[in-house]
Design an enzyme around this catalytic site. Structure first.
Site, mmCIF file in Angstrom:
data_model
loop_
_atom_site.group_PDB
_atom_site.id
_atom_site.type_symbol
_atom_site.label_atom_id
_atom_site.label_comp_id
_atom_site.label_asym_id
_atom_site.label_seq_id
_atom_site.Cartn_x
_atom_site.Cartn_y
_atom_site.Cartn_z
ATOM 1 N N ASN A 41 0.762 -1.255 -0.090
ATOM 2 C CA ASN A 41 -0.024 -0.081 0.049
ATOM 3 C C ASN A 41 0.646 1.401 0.059
ATOM 4 O O ASN A 41 2.004 1.315 0.566
ATOM 5 C CB ASN A 41 -1.175 -0.127 1.165
ATOM 6 C CG ASN A 41 -0.572 -0.060 2.538
ATOM 7 O OD1 ASN A 41 0.626 -0.700 2.772
ATOM 8 N ND2 ASN A 41 -1.069 0.502 3.495
ATOM 9 N N TYR A 76 -5.592 12.025 1.462
ATOM 10 C CA TYR A 76 -5.718 10.354 1.768
ATOM 11 C C TYR A 76 -6.218 9.446 0.457
ATOM 12 O O TYR A 76 -5.844 8.477 0.103
ATOM 13 C CB TYR A 76 -6.902 10.096 2.955
ATOM 14 C CG TYR A 76 -5.866 10.315 4.334
ATOM 15 C CD1 TYR A 76 -4.789 10.815 4.338
ATOM 16 C CD2 TYR A 76 -7.062 10.506 5.365
ATOM 17 C CE1 TYR A 76 -4.081 11.427 5.495
ATOM 18 C CE2 TYR A 76 -6.458 10.928 6.718
ATOM 19 C CZ TYR A 76 -5.230 11.255 6.802
ATOM 20 O OH TYR A 76 -4.651 11.756 7.914
ATOM 21 N N CYS A 129 -4.165 0.704 -2.328
ATOM 22 C CA CYS A 129 -4.099 -0.500 -1.819
ATOM 23 C C CYS A 129 -2.905 -1.435 -2.415
ATOM 24 O O CYS A 129 -2.551 -1.270 -3.410
ATOM 25 C CB CYS A 129 -5.338 -1.410 -1.558
ATOM 26 S SG CYS A 129 -6.811 -0.606 -0.779
ATOM 27 N N GLU A 189 -3.200 -4.459 -2.962
ATOM 28 C CA GLU A 189 -3.422 -5.601 -4.088
ATOM 29 C C GLU A 189 -3.516 -4.602 -5.270
ATOM 30 O O GLU A 189 -3.163 -5.491 -6.568
ATOM 31 C CB GLU A 189 -5.039 -5.923 -3.788
ATOM 32 C CG GLU A 189 -5.109 -6.781 -2.532
ATOM 33 C CD GLU A 189 -5.277 -5.849 -1.266
ATOM 34 O OE1 GLU A 189 -4.770 -4.751 -1.120
ATOM 35 O OE2 GLU A 189 -6.089 -6.473 -0.383
ATOM 36 N N CYS A 203 -10.213 -4.857 0.362
ATOM 37 C CA CYS A 203 -11.306 -3.860 0.474
ATOM 38 C C CYS A 203 -12.309 -4.198 -0.784
ATOM 39 O O CYS A 203 -11.726 -4.921 -1.719
ATOM 40 C CB CYS A 203 -10.774 -2.608 0.330
ATOM 41 S SG CYS A 203 -10.043 -1.846 -1.139
ATOM 42 N N CYS A 226 -10.737 -3.340 -4.256
ATOM 43 C CA CYS A 226 -9.610 -4.169 -4.774
ATOM 44 C C CYS A 226 -10.527 -5.654 -5.258
ATOM 45 O O CYS A 226 -10.137 -6.116 -6.283
ATOM 46 C CB CYS A 226 -8.768 -4.610 -3.755
ATOM 47 S SG CYS A 226 -7.529 -3.135 -3.397
HETATM 48 N N1 THU Z 1 -5.143 -1.548 2.598
HETATM 49 C C1 THU Z 1 -4.783 -2.275 1.561
HETATM 50 O O1 THU Z 1 -3.336 -1.853 1.204
HETATM 51 N N2 THU Z 1 -5.217 -3.441 1.209
HETATM 52 C C2 THU Z 1 -6.487 -3.794 1.943
HETATM 53 O O2 THU Z 1 -7.075 -4.768 1.434
HETATM 54 C C3 THU Z 1 -7.013 -2.970 2.826
HETATM 55 C C4 THU Z 1 -6.560 -1.697 3.068
HETATM 56 C C5 THU Z 1 -4.524 -0.316 2.956
HETATM 57 C C6 THU Z 1 -5.202 1.140 2.285
HETATM 58 C C7 THU Z 1 -4.543 1.936 3.547
HETATM 59 O O3 THU Z 1 -3.238 2.456 3.186
HETATM 60 C C8 THU Z 1 -4.444 1.220 4.693
HETATM 61 O O4 THU Z 1 -4.373 -0.148 4.163
HETATM 62 C C9 THU Z 1 -5.430 1.452 6.013
HETATM 63 O O5 THU Z 1 -6.625 1.362 5.175
#
Ligand code: THU
Length: 159
Positions: free
Chosen positions: A61, A67, A72, A74, A111, A114
């Site tokens: 990430n 923000y 993410c 993925e 999420c 993704c």
């Molecule tokens: N995040 C991911 O990289 N993948 C996920 O499946 C859930 C959330 C990251 C996004 C953000 O940088 C941090 O986790 C908090 O949400």
């Protein structure tokens, strides 16, 4: 009115039960948490995406002071694969997360955005993507994005 039930088959593994190919992907996802840029959430996520020809694309990430600009792990891996190996279908992805120096006990699930991004590849290539979610207590495996996103919206619904 009638009610329907939609079930989600998930395979639950202990670390030592995991098939070798999944284990390799999980190890890479765990390593990739170390490349996370997450000064705001301090939640370090790593992903490793295997393509049908064996290539593995890695992601973590990447956050931003504005923000919503961040991405993410993925999708970082998935879009890198799409840009560098556009014709090769993804077959599996592993995801791991740590915070405060500890990997999460429960598996970390992608999420909704993704899931939708990964679904696009399932539809495009007509190939299930195996999703391996790492937790220190157990590792959960879904055989298809559709299992995690059962009511899908895809291009076939567009005019
Ligand atoms: N995040 C991911 O990289 N993948 C996920 O499946 C859930 C959330 C990251 C996004 C953000 O940088 C941090 O986790 C908090 O949400």
């Amino acid at each position: 009115m009638k009610e329907i039930q939609i079930t989600t088959p998930i395979q639950v593994y202990k670390a030592d039960e995991l098939p070798e190919e999944d284990r390799e992907l999980v190890d890479i996802a765990k390593q990739m948490t170390l490349t996370s840029y997450s000064p705001y959430s301090h939640f370090q996520v790593g992903a490793a995406l295997r393509l049908r020809d064996g290539q593995i694309f890695k992601g973590s990430n990447q956050e931003n002071a504005a923000y919503p600009v961040g991405l993410c792990a993925e999708r970082t891996a998935f879009f890198a694969a799409g840009a560098n190996a556009p014709k090769v279908p993804p077959v599996s992805i592993a995801i791991a997360a740590q915070t405060g120096g500890k990997f999460s006990e429960t598996p970390i699930a992608p999420c909704g955005s993704c899931r939708q991004a990964l679904l696009e590849a399932e539809v495009r290539f007509q190939q299930h993507i195996r999703i391996v979610l790492y937790g220190t207590e157990s590792i959960w495996v879904a055989r298809s994005v559709r299992d995690l996103l059962p009511l899908t919206f895809d291009g076939s619904q567009l005019p």
